[in-house]
Design a protein around this motif. Structure first.
Motif, PDB file in Angstrom:
ATOM      1  N   PRO A   4      34.995  28.503  26.617  1.00 28.89           N
ATOM      2  CA  PRO A   4      34.024  28.866  27.653  1.00 28.89           C
ATOM      3  C   PRO A   4      33.149  27.679  28.055  1.00 28.89           C
ATOM      4  O   PRO A   4      33.113  26.652  27.357  1.00 28.89           O
ATOM      5  N   PRO A   5      32.426  27.804  29.168  1.00 30.67           N
ATOM      6  CA  PRO A   5      31.526  26.720  29.591  1.00 30.67           C
ATOM      7  C   PRO A   5      30.464  26.412  28.544  1.00 30.67           C
ATOM      8  O   PRO A   5      30.006  25.280  28.427  1.00 30.67           O
ATOM      9  N   SER A   6      30.060  27.428  27.779  1.00 28.99           N
ATOM     10  CA  SER A   6      29.104  27.232  26.689  1.00 28.99           C
ATOM     11  C   SER A   6      29.389  28.284  25.624  1.00 28.99           C
ATOM     12  O   SER A   6      30.000  29.314  25.894  1.00 28.99           O
ATOM     13  N   GLY A   7      28.954  28.001  24.421  1.00 26.54           N
ATOM     14  CA  GLY A   7      29.208  28.937  23.339  1.00 26.54           C
ATOM     15  C   GLY A   7      30.500  28.636  22.606  1.00 26.54           C
ATOM     16  O   GLY A   7      31.201  27.658  22.884  1.00 26.54           O
ATOM     17  N   LYS A   8      30.825  29.505  21.653  1.00 26.67           N
ATOM     18  CA  LYS A   8      31.977  29.280  20.786  1.00 26.67           C
ATOM     19  C   LYS A   8      33.301  29.522  21.510  1.00 26.67           C
ATOM     20  O   LYS A   8      33.413  30.446  22.315  1.00 26.67           O
TER      21      LYS A   8
ATOM     22  N   GLY B  43      59.017  52.623  23.141  1.00 26.19           N
ATOM     23  CA  GLY B  43      58.623  52.971  21.780  1.00 26.19           C
ATOM     24  C   GLY B  43      57.109  53.045  21.655  1.00 26.19           C
ATOM     25  O   GLY B  43      56.381  53.160  22.652  1.00 26.19           O
ATOM     26  N   ASP B  44      56.604  52.992  20.421  1.00 27.81           N
ATOM     27  CA  ASP B  44      55.157  53.051  20.197  1.00 27.81           C
ATOM     28  C   ASP B  44      54.483  51.880  20.900  1.00 27.81           C
ATOM     29  O   ASP B  44      54.811  50.714  20.649  1.00 27.81           O
ATOM     30  N   SER B  45      53.524  52.188  21.754  1.00 29.36           N
ATOM     31  CA  SER B  45      52.887  51.158  22.580  1.00 29.36           C
ATOM     32  C   SER B  45      51.371  51.299  22.534  1.00 29.36           C
ATOM     33  O   SER B  45      50.838  52.384  22.318  1.00 29.36           O
ATOM     34  N   LEU B  46      50.681  50.169  22.733  1.00 30.70           N
ATOM     35  CA  LEU B  46      49.231  50.161  22.843  1.00 30.70           C
ATOM     36  C   LEU B  46      48.860  50.262  24.314  1.00 30.70           C
ATOM     37  O   LEU B  46      49.377  49.508  25.145  1.00 30.70           O
ATOM     38  N   ILE B  47      47.955  51.172  24.641  1.00 29.90           N
ATOM     39  CA  ILE B  47      47.613  51.446  26.031  1.00 29.90           C
ATOM     40  C   ILE B  47      46.273  50.822  26.374  1.00 29.90           C
ATOM     41  O   ILE B  47      45.234  51.184  25.811  1.00 29.90           O
ATOM     42  N   PRO B  48      46.251  49.858  27.288  1.00 29.83           N
ATOM     43  CA  PRO B  48      44.965  49.279  27.712  1.00 29.83           C
ATOM     44  C   PRO B  48      44.174  50.280  28.540  1.00 29.83           C
ATOM     45  O   PRO B  48      44.745  51.176  29.176  1.00 29.83           O
ATOM     46  N   GLY B  49      42.859  50.108  28.528  1.00 25.68           N
ATOM     47  CA  GLY B  49      41.999  51.021  29.287  1.00 25.68           C
ATOM     48  C   GLY B  49      40.695  50.348  29.647  1.00 25.68           C
ATOM     49  O   GLY B  49      40.625  49.127  29.810  1.00 25.68           O
ATOM     50  N   ASP B  50      39.631  51.132  29.758  1.00 21.85           N
ATOM     51  CA  ASP B  50      38.334  50.601  30.168  1.00 21.85           C
ATOM     52  C   ASP B  50      37.815  49.536  29.205  1.00 21.85           C
ATOM     53  O   ASP B  50      37.221  48.535  29.624  1.00 21.85           O
ATOM     54  N   THR B  51      38.032  49.760  27.901  1.00 24.78           N
ATOM     55  CA  THR B  51      37.570  48.778  26.916  1.00 24.78           C
ATOM     56  C   THR B  51      38.274  47.450  27.104  1.00 24.78           C
ATOM     57  O   THR B  51      37.655  46.377  27.029  1.00 24.78           O
ATOM     58  N   THR B  52      39.579  47.506  27.362  1.00 31.03           N
ATOM     59  CA  THR B  52      40.360  46.294  27.593  1.00 31.03           C
ATOM     60  C   THR B  52      39.843  45.556  28.817  1.00 31.03           C
ATOM     61  O   THR B  52      39.678  44.329  28.795  1.00 31.03           O
ATOM     62  N   LYS B  53      39.590  46.308  29.893  1.00 29.49           N
ATOM     63  CA  LYS B  53      39.106  45.687  31.133  1.00 29.49           C
ATOM     64  C   LYS B  53      37.738  45.049  30.922  1.00 29.49           C
ATOM     65  O   LYS B  53      37.481  43.921  31.393  1.00 29.49           O
ATOM     66  N   GLN B  54      36.832  45.749  30.232  1.00 24.32           N
ATOM     67  CA  GLN B  54      35.508  45.197  29.971  1.00 24.32           C
ATOM     68  C   GLN B  54      35.616  43.888  29.197  1.00 24.32           C
ATOM     69  O   GLN B  54      34.936  42.901  29.504  1.00 24.32           O
ATOM     70  N   PHE B  55      36.478  43.880  28.195  1.00 24.70           N
ATOM     71  CA  PHE B  55      36.653  42.694  27.360  1.00 24.70           C
ATOM     72  C   PHE B  55      37.073  41.489  28.203  1.00 24.70           C
ATOM     73  O   PHE B  55      36.435  40.427  28.159  1.00 24.70           O
ATOM     74  N   PHE B  56      38.127  41.645  28.983  1.00 28.26           N
ATOM     75  CA  PHE B  56      38.631  40.511  29.748  1.00 28.26           C
ATOM     76  C   PHE B  56      37.740  40.177  30.944  1.00 28.26           C
ATOM     77  O   PHE B  56      37.772  39.036  31.425  1.00 28.26           O
ATOM     78  N   ASP B  57      36.941  41.117  31.420  1.00 31.36           N
ATOM     79  CA  ASP B  57      35.976  40.797  32.469  1.00 31.36           C
ATOM     80  C   ASP B  57      34.964  39.766  31.971  1.00 31.36           C
ATOM     81  O   ASP B  57      34.584  38.841  32.705  1.00 31.36           O
ATOM     82  N   TYR B  58      34.511  39.921  30.719  1.00 32.72           N
ATOM     83  CA  TYR B  58      33.590  38.931  30.145  1.00 32.72           C
ATOM     84  C   TYR B  58      34.275  37.570  30.035  1.00 32.72           C
ATOM     85  O   TYR B  58      33.682  36.527  30.355  1.00 32.72           O
ATOM     86  N   VAL B  59      35.529  37.568  29.568  1.00 30.05           N
ATOM     87  CA  VAL B  59      36.255  36.304  29.431  1.00 30.05           C
ATOM     88  C   VAL B  59      36.444  35.649  30.796  1.00 30.05           C
ATOM     89  O   VAL B  59      36.244  34.436  30.960  1.00 30.05           O
ATOM     90  N   ALA B  60      36.807  36.448  31.796  1.00 25.62           N
ATOM     91  CA  ALA B  60      37.055  35.914  33.137  1.00 25.62           C
ATOM     92  C   ALA B  60      35.794  35.339  33.763  1.00 25.62           C
ATOM     93  O   ALA B  60      35.876  34.426  34.592  1.00 25.62           O
ATOM     94  N   ARG B  61      34.617  35.841  33.360  1.00 30.13           N
ATOM     95  CA  ARG B  61      33.356  35.327  33.889  1.00 30.13           C
ATOM     96  C   ARG B  61      32.795  34.180  33.039  1.00 30.13           C
ATOM     97  O   ARG B  61      31.764  33.613  33.357  1.00 30.13           O
ATOM     98  N   GLY B  62      33.491  33.877  31.937  1.00 29.00           N
ATOM     99  CA  GLY B  62      33.024  32.813  31.056  1.00 29.00           C
ATOM    100  C   GLY B  62      31.796  33.190  30.279  1.00 29.00           C
ATOM    101  O   GLY B  62      31.033  32.316  29.833  1.00 29.00           O
ATOM    102  N   GLN B  63      31.582  34.495  30.066  1.00 27.84           N
ATOM    103  CA  GLN B  63      30.393  34.976  29.373  1.00 27.84           C
ATOM    104  C   GLN B  63      30.739  35.405  27.952  1.00 27.84           C
ATOM    105  O   GLN B  63      31.888  35.740  27.647  1.00 27.84           O
ATOM    106  N   GLU B  64      29.743  35.405  27.079  1.00 24.94           N
ATOM    107  CA  GLU B  64      29.944  35.809  25.690  1.00 24.94           C
ATOM    108  C   GLU B  64      30.359  37.281  25.629  1.00 24.94           C
ATOM    109  O   GLU B  64      29.728  38.143  26.255  1.00 24.94           O
ATOM    110  N   VAL B  65      31.408  37.555  24.873  1.00 22.69           N
ATOM    111  CA  VAL B  65      31.893  38.925  24.730  1.00 22.69           C
ATOM    112  C   VAL B  65      31.021  39.648  23.713  1.00 22.69           C
ATOM    113  O   VAL B  65      30.813  39.150  22.594  1.00 22.69           O
TER     114      VAL B  65
END
Length: 295
Positions: free
Chosen positions: A68-72, A260-282
Motif C-alpha cells: 500500500p501507499p502507507s502502512g504494512k 464441487g465444494d466451493s467458497l462463495i464470495p459475498g458482501d464481506t469479500t467485496k468490502q475486503f477488496f474495496d479497502y485494498v483497491a483504495r489502498g486503505q488499511e483493511v
C-alpha cells in the motif's frame, strides 16, 4: 551482473491489455502463483520430491502481495475454491482460470473479481523450488504439530527446525488438515515471508556463497511478466521480509456447485477488496488467518 541475471529471467505475457481493464489502483500489487509444473525435474528428482509425473502446469496457490501507499504490506491468499466469474467460461473455482487460460486469464479474472489492478506477476513451479530454499541454507520454521503426508513426501515432527528444500516443498504442498486448503494457504504465506526474511538477511546478502546461488536459483525457478525485472523481485522480497499482514480473502459461506465444494464470495469479500483497491488499511474484522501448522 544485475542485467545479466535480469536477462536470464523466464518471462510470460501475463499482464496484456484487455477491453475494460481496470485502471491503476493505489499502491503496488503482485499476483504470485504456485504451480505444479515439473519442468526441469529429472525422474529421480520427481521421485525424491514426491511430485508425480503429471504434464503441464496447474495452480492451487494464488496469492496477492499488496504494497500500500502507507502502512504494512499484505500477503493475501485467494483460495483455489473461491467460486468466481471467469471471462468466457462462466462461474468456476478460480484456479480454473489458470488451468484453462494460463496467466493472462488468471490475471484478468483476479482483477475483475477484486477490482484491484495487478502491476506485477510472479510464478514458481516445483522445479527449482527446493534448490532455492537450499541455496540460503534452509529456512527455520516452528511447527505446532507433527506433519506426516506421504502424498507430499512430508514427515516432520513438531517444534522449531530448519527445513531443507525437499521438506519445504512438502510443507507448502500438504493439505493433510481438517480444513485442507484453508490451512495450507496459511502455511504458504508464513513460509514465503520466512524465506524472504532469510534471503534478505545479512547472512545471505553479505555472503557471496549464499547470495549468488540464491539469485541464480531465483532466476531459474521464477517466471515473471514481460515487463518485470529482477529489481522488482528484489523490492518485493525486501517489502515482505519484515512483518506483513497475512490473511485469506474472506468468503461468505460455502456451497456445492458443479465444480464441487466451493467458497462463495459475498458482501464481506467485496468490502475486503474495496479497502485494498483504495489502498486503505483493511479493518481487523475482515482479516482471517486460520490456524495452519506454523507458529
Amino acid at each position: 551482473m544485475l542485467f545479466y541475471y535480469d536477462g536470464k529471467l523466464h518471462r510470460v505475457d501475463a499482464l496484456s491489455a484487455y477491453a475494460g481493464r481496470i485502471g491503476d489502483t493505489p499502491g503496488t500489487n503482485w499476483l504470485i502463483v504456485g504451480t505444479d509444473s515439473r519442468d526441469g525435474l529429472t525422474s529421480e528428482q520427481k521421485k525424491n520430491l514426491a511430485t508425480g509425473d503429471a504434464d503441464g502446469a496447474r495452480t492451487d496457490t494464488i496469492m496477492m502481495a499488496h504494497l500500500p501507499p502507507s502502512g504494512k504490506p499484505m500477503l493475501i491468499s485467494i483460495p483455489r475454491d473461491m467460486y468466481v466469474p471467469i471471462p468466457g467460461m462462466g462461474s468456476h473455482k478460480i484456479n480454473a482460470a489458470f488451468n484453462n487460460g494460463g496467466p493472462n486469464l488468471l490475471v484478468q479474472t483476479v482483477e475483475e473479481f477484486t477490482g484491484v489492478h495487478i502491476d506485477h506477476y510472479a510464478e514458481i513451479g516445483f522445479g527449482g523450488f527446493d534448490s532455492l530454499v537450499d541455496s540460503v541454507g534452509g529456512v527455520e520454521m516452528c511447527l505446532d504439530q507433527p506433519l506426516h503426508d506421504p502424498k507430499a513426501g512430508l514427515n516432520l515432527e513438531a517444534g522449531c527446525q530448519t527445513l531443507n528444500g525437499t521438506q519445504a516443498l512438502g510443507l507448502v504442498r500438504t493439505r493433510a488438515f481438517p480444513n485442507a486448503d484453508l490451512e495450507r494457504v496459511v502455511n504458504q504465506r508464513k513460509f514465503l515471508a520466512a524465506l524472504m526474511s532469510k534471503a534478505t538477511s545479512p547472512g545471505v546478502l553479505l555472503n557471496p556463497f549464499r547470495l549468488f546461488p540464491f539469485v541464480s536459483g531465483a532466476v531459474d525457478a521464477v517466471t515473471v511478466d514481460n515487463g518485470d525485472h529482477i529489481w522488482n523481485l528484489a523490492w518485493l522480497a525486501y517489502k515482505i521480509s519484515g512483518d506483513p499482514v497475512t490473511t485469506t480473502a474472506p468468503a461468505d459461506g460455502d456451497e456445492y456447485t458443479d465444480d464441487g465444494d466451493s467458497l462463495i464470495p459475498g458482501d464481506t469479500t467485496k468490502q475486503f477488496f474495496d479497502y485494498v483497491a483504495r489502498g486503505q488499511e483493511v479493518p481487523a474484522n475482515l482479516l482471517t488467518s486460520g490456524a495452519g501448522a506454523v507458529s
